[in-house]
Every structure is written in structure tokens, then in C-alpha cells.
Write an enzyme that holds these catalytic residues in place. Structure first.
Site, PDB file in Angstrom:
ATOM      1  N   LYS A 270       0.828  -1.218   0.000  1.00 40.12           N
ATOM      2  CA  LYS A 270       0.000   0.000   0.000  1.00 40.12           C
ATOM      3  C   LYS A 270       0.861   1.266   0.000  1.00 40.12           C
ATOM      4  O   LYS A 270       2.021   1.246   0.346  1.00 40.12           O
ATOM      5  CB  LYS A 270      -1.020  -0.042   1.157  1.00 40.12           C
ATOM      6  CG  LYS A 270      -2.171  -0.992   0.792  1.00 40.12           C
ATOM      7  CD  LYS A 270      -3.305  -1.067   1.775  1.00 40.12           C
ATOM      8  CE  LYS A 270      -4.377  -2.032   1.224  1.00 40.12           C
ATOM      9  NZ  LYS A 270      -5.425  -2.335   2.167  1.00 40.12           N
ATOM     10  N   ARG A 305      -3.187 -10.625   4.351  1.00 41.27           N
ATOM     11  CA  ARG A 305      -3.546 -10.581   2.930  1.00 41.27           C
ATOM     12  C   ARG A 305      -2.388  -9.957   2.162  1.00 41.27           C
ATOM     13  O   ARG A 305      -2.126  -8.767   2.297  1.00 41.27           O
ATOM     14  CB  ARG A 305      -4.833  -9.756   2.774  1.00 41.27           C
ATOM     15  CG  ARG A 305      -5.351  -9.642   1.362  1.00 41.27           C
ATOM     16  CD  ARG A 305      -6.573  -8.729   1.331  1.00 41.27           C
ATOM     17  NE  ARG A 305      -7.137  -8.641  -0.008  1.00 41.27           N
ATOM     18  CZ  ARG A 305      -6.702  -7.800  -0.943  1.00 41.27           C
ATOM     19  NH1 ARG A 305      -5.725  -6.969  -0.696  1.00 41.27           N
ATOM     20  NH2 ARG A 305      -7.273  -7.789  -2.139  1.00 41.27           N
TER      21      ARG A 305
HETATM   22  N1  HH2 Z   1      -7.398  -4.152   0.567  1.00 46.15           N
HETATM   23  C1  HH2 Z   1      -7.677  -4.165  -0.743  1.00 46.15           C
HETATM   24  C2  HH2 Z   1      -8.659  -5.025  -1.243  1.00 46.15           C
HETATM   25  N2  HH2 Z   1      -9.327  -5.866  -0.434  1.00 46.15           N
HETATM   26  N3  HH2 Z   1      -9.711  -6.741   1.734  1.00 46.15           N
HETATM   27  C3  HH2 Z   1      -9.447  -6.740   3.041  1.00 46.15           C
HETATM   28  N4  HH2 Z   1     -10.110  -7.575   3.868  1.00 46.15           N
HETATM   29  N5  HH2 Z   1      -8.519  -5.896   3.584  1.00 46.15           N
HETATM   30  C4  HH2 Z   1      -7.809  -5.016   2.815  1.00 46.15           C
HETATM   31  O1  HH2 Z   1      -6.984  -4.251   3.367  1.00 46.15           O
HETATM   32  C5  HH2 Z   1      -8.065  -5.001   1.412  1.00 46.15           C
HETATM   33  C6  HH2 Z   1      -9.041  -5.891   0.904  1.00 46.15           C
HETATM   34  C7  HH2 Z   1      -6.959  -3.243  -1.676  1.00 46.15           C
HETATM   35  O2  HH2 Z   1      -7.610  -3.192  -2.831  1.00 46.15           O
HETATM   36  P1  HH2 Z   1      -7.101  -3.080  -4.330  1.00 46.15           P
HETATM   37  O3  HH2 Z   1      -6.836  -1.651  -4.592  1.00 46.15           O
HETATM   38  O4  HH2 Z   1      -8.114  -3.721  -5.181  1.00 46.15           O
HETATM   39  O5  HH2 Z   1      -5.725  -3.781  -4.450  1.00 46.15           O
HETATM   40  P2  HH2 Z   1      -5.234  -5.244  -4.154  1.00 46.15           P
HETATM   41  O6  HH2 Z   1      -6.384  -6.154  -4.309  1.00 46.15           O
HETATM   42  O7  HH2 Z   1      -4.146  -5.455  -5.161  1.00 46.15           O
HETATM   43  O8  HH2 Z   1      -4.706  -5.264  -2.757  1.00 46.15           O
END
Ligand code: HH2
Length: 330
Positions: A270, A305
Site C-alpha cells: 500500500k 492478505r
Molecule cells: N485491501 C484491498 C482489497 N481488499 N480486503 C481486506 N479484507 N482488507 C484489505 O486491506 C483489502 C481488501 C486493496 O484493494 P485493491 O486496490 O483492489 O488492491 P489489491 O487487491 O491489489 O490489494
């Protein structure tokens, strides 16, 4: 929220401890008493209900025991994800993550990065379903969606957990889908929607506000028929939070065990890791991600994750060896 409310954060210890956090690998013997507008005070006891929530072993999740940290490998079936830009075949990526040591796969079709727009249900479903059906016989699969119809299709295709970044705030039909399917759900905290959430996030006390909001989400999910022992919580790093907010949560993340649920953390690659760590490109943020994961493991966080499963699996093996060594050598 009343300024009088008292919160108890277990202070994790590297070795020993009077009690075990969530029946896991982290010990603790004292607490920080936290109150809005006041400095933390170290104390030796906490109320019985808090002690019960903090120490009760968490039941297995999708057949996975939670007495050691687990890796949730991220599979983006999106052409616009922030961290990898969709430059891979998601099914191939999913298989690689399994080979590299993932315990769970989190499959998402809609990017929720800051500024991302909403995706229509048919498109999101078409992106995720081939990966869900292709992988669910091999490994527990989580569907990363805010939408009831996408979740329903993924559960029918073999998904075993619903990961909702809106914490049941987006689609009023999702709680019933989860309750009826009898599957676990991850309720994440977000302030606002992805389109606008990073504009001016504000909190009274970010750690305590997020804790209260998650307590509320858990209560609402239970009221909608989801069993309490099937709820996982996530403070939602980067979702309507500044760098300072993210750090305040991570510094005291063991507080969240007081809600009595397994805790999931999504920090992988992030932006704030790049800002602090000096890594403009998301793929260069693995060392910073691993550093924060190690710190979170030391606070007893159960599910991580991550994009870079091989690197984190190696790190976790070393942490496990350190803990084992203490038992083996006399
Ligand atoms: N962060 C992203 C997506 N889903 N789910 C949970 N439970 N916690 C998180 O911190 C979280 C999540 C970030 O989203 P995105 O921008 O789609 O990127 P990526 O999926 O590559 O992490």
C-alpha cells in the site's frame, strides 16, 4: 462516542506471558488502558468479559487452525488493480500463490483502490468466477466483493468466505446471502467509498473509532443472522485513512482482539509503505510490507492478505523457528 469509555489493549510479549492471545502464539501479562483524550496507562488487570474475548481460542476458519499466522494470497482478476496493473493471467497467478505457500486465496474482480469506480455485477462476476471455480477444489477461496449477486455466484462456484471491504455497508442484500450460505465473512472497516475515501478522512481517535465501528458491524451482522464465530474483522488499512491513521492502528493493533474475532490485515504494497519506505513502484514495497507483517504477527494478528506469498511464507517460517527454538533447547 462517549469520552468515558475505557478500552483495554493487551501488550504483547516476545516470550512467555500470563495469558495467550486468542489461544495463539502471543503472550501477554498486562494492558494499556486507553481512553479518548488521555495518555495510555499500563495496568495489570482487565474486566472478565474482555479477558474472555482476548484469550478464547478462535475456531478454525475454513478448516484452517488459527494457532499460527495464515497467508491469504491476493489474486486480482482486474485489469486496473493498483499494485500489479493486471499484467498476469489470474488463474496462473493463483496456482503460483498456492505453490508458494498461500493458505487462502482472495479473489477480487473490482479494484477498490482510492478513486476506483464501481463495476457492474455481470462484469465483476465474469472476471472472478473462472478463478473461483478453477481453484476452490485446491485451496480455501475467499471472494473479495461488496455485492450480494457476485458473492452468491462465487459461493455457488466453491468460494468459502466472503471478504467485504465495506463491512456490509454497501449492499443491503449481502448479509442474508452470507447468513443463508453459513459461510464466514470478513468485515472490513472503511470510511467512505473508494471514489472519495481519501479526500479528507477524519477521526476523533482513529484506533478507538475504528474499534467501535467494527464492534457495530459485528453486532449488525449477528442481528442479520451471521454466526458470531464466523466473523473475521479487519481495520481496513488505507480505506479512508491517512498515513498517520494507518500507523496509529498498526502500532496498537492488538486492541482488536478484544472483539473476540480473528483479525485480518491488508497492508500489502500500500501507498504509505512506498512513501515511508521510499519505494514508488508497488512491486518494490515487499520489504516494507514484510516488516509490518512481522510487527503485526508479534501482536497476534492471524490472517495476512499479501501479494508476495513466497517472501512472506519464508518470513513466517523464520518466526516459527524462533518460537520453536525456545521450546526445544533446554
Ligand atoms: N485491501 C484491498 C482489497 N481488499 N480486503 C481486506 N479484507 N482488507 C484489505 O486491506 C483489502 C481488501 C486493496 O484493494 P485493491 O486496490 O483492489 O488492491 P489489491 O487487491 O491489489 O490489494
Amino acid at each position: 462516542m462517549s469520552g468515558d469509555r475505557v478500552y483495554y489493549r493487551p501488550i504483547p510479549q516476545a516470550h512467555g506471558g500470563r495469558w495467550r492471545l486468542a489461544g495463539g502464539w502471543t503472550g501477554f501479562s498486562s494492558f494499556e488502558r486507553l481512553q479518548r483524550g488521555q495518555a495510555p496507562v499500563v495496568i495489570e488487570t482487565a474486566p472478565d468479559d474482555i479477558m474472555k474475548a482476548l484469550t478464547a481460542p478462535r475456531p478454525p476458519l475454513m478448516g484452517l487452525s488459527l494457532d499460527r499466522p495464515r497467508l491469504m494470497g491476493i489474486v486480482n482478476a482486474t485489469p486496473d488493480s493498483f499494485s500489479d496493473g493486471g499484467h498476469y493471467d489470474p488463474l496462473q497467478q493463483a496456482r503460483t500463490l498456492v505453490d508458494n505457500g498461500a493458505d487462502i486465496l482472495d479473489i477480487g474482480g473490482e479494484s477498490t483502490r482510492p478513486g476506483a469506480a464501481e463495476l457492474p455485477v455481470p462484469e465483476e462476476t465474469a472476471r472472478v468466477l473462472p478463478v473461483v471455480t478453477g481453484m476452490s477444489a485446491m485451496i480455501p477461496v475467499s471472494i473479495d466483493t461488496r455485492k450480494a449477486e457476485v458473492a452468491r455466484a462465487a459461493l455457488a462456484g466453491g468460494a468459502a468466505l466472503v471478504n467485504d471491504v465495506s463491512g456490509f455497508d454497501f449492499d443491503p442484500n449481502l448479509p442474508a446471502v452470507v447468513a443463508q450460505a453459513g459461510v464466514p465473512v470478513c468485515l472490513m472497516h472503511a470510511q467512505g467509498l473508494p471514489e472519495t475515501m481519501q479526500h479528507h478522512p477524519r477521526y476523533d481517535d482513529v484506533l478507538l473509532d475504528v474499534y467501535d465501528a467494527l464492534a457495530d458491524r459485528v453486532a449488525r451482522a449477528v442481528a442479520a443472522g451471521v454466526r458470531a464465530d464466523r466473523i473475521v474483522i479487519d481495520p481496513g488499512i488505507g480505506f479512508g485513512k491517512t498515513q498517520a491513521h494507518n500507523l496509529a492502528i498498526l502500532r496498537r493493533i492488538s486492541l482488536f482482539h478484544g472483539l473476540g474475532c480473528p483479525v485480518l490485515l491488508g497492508i500489502s504494497r500500500k501507498r504509505f509503505i512506498g512513501t515511508i519506505g521510499g519505494a514508488e513502484t508497488p512491486a518494490d514495497r515487499v520489504p516494507g510490507t514484510l516488516a509490518l507483517t512481522v510487527a503485526a504477527v508479534a501482536q497476534g494478528i492471524q490472517i495476512h492478505r499479501v501479494h508476495d506469498v513466497a517472501e512472506h511464507a519464508q518470513g513466517l517460517r523464520l518466526i516459527a523457528a524462533l518460537n520453536e527454538n525456545e521450546k526445544a533447547v533446554t
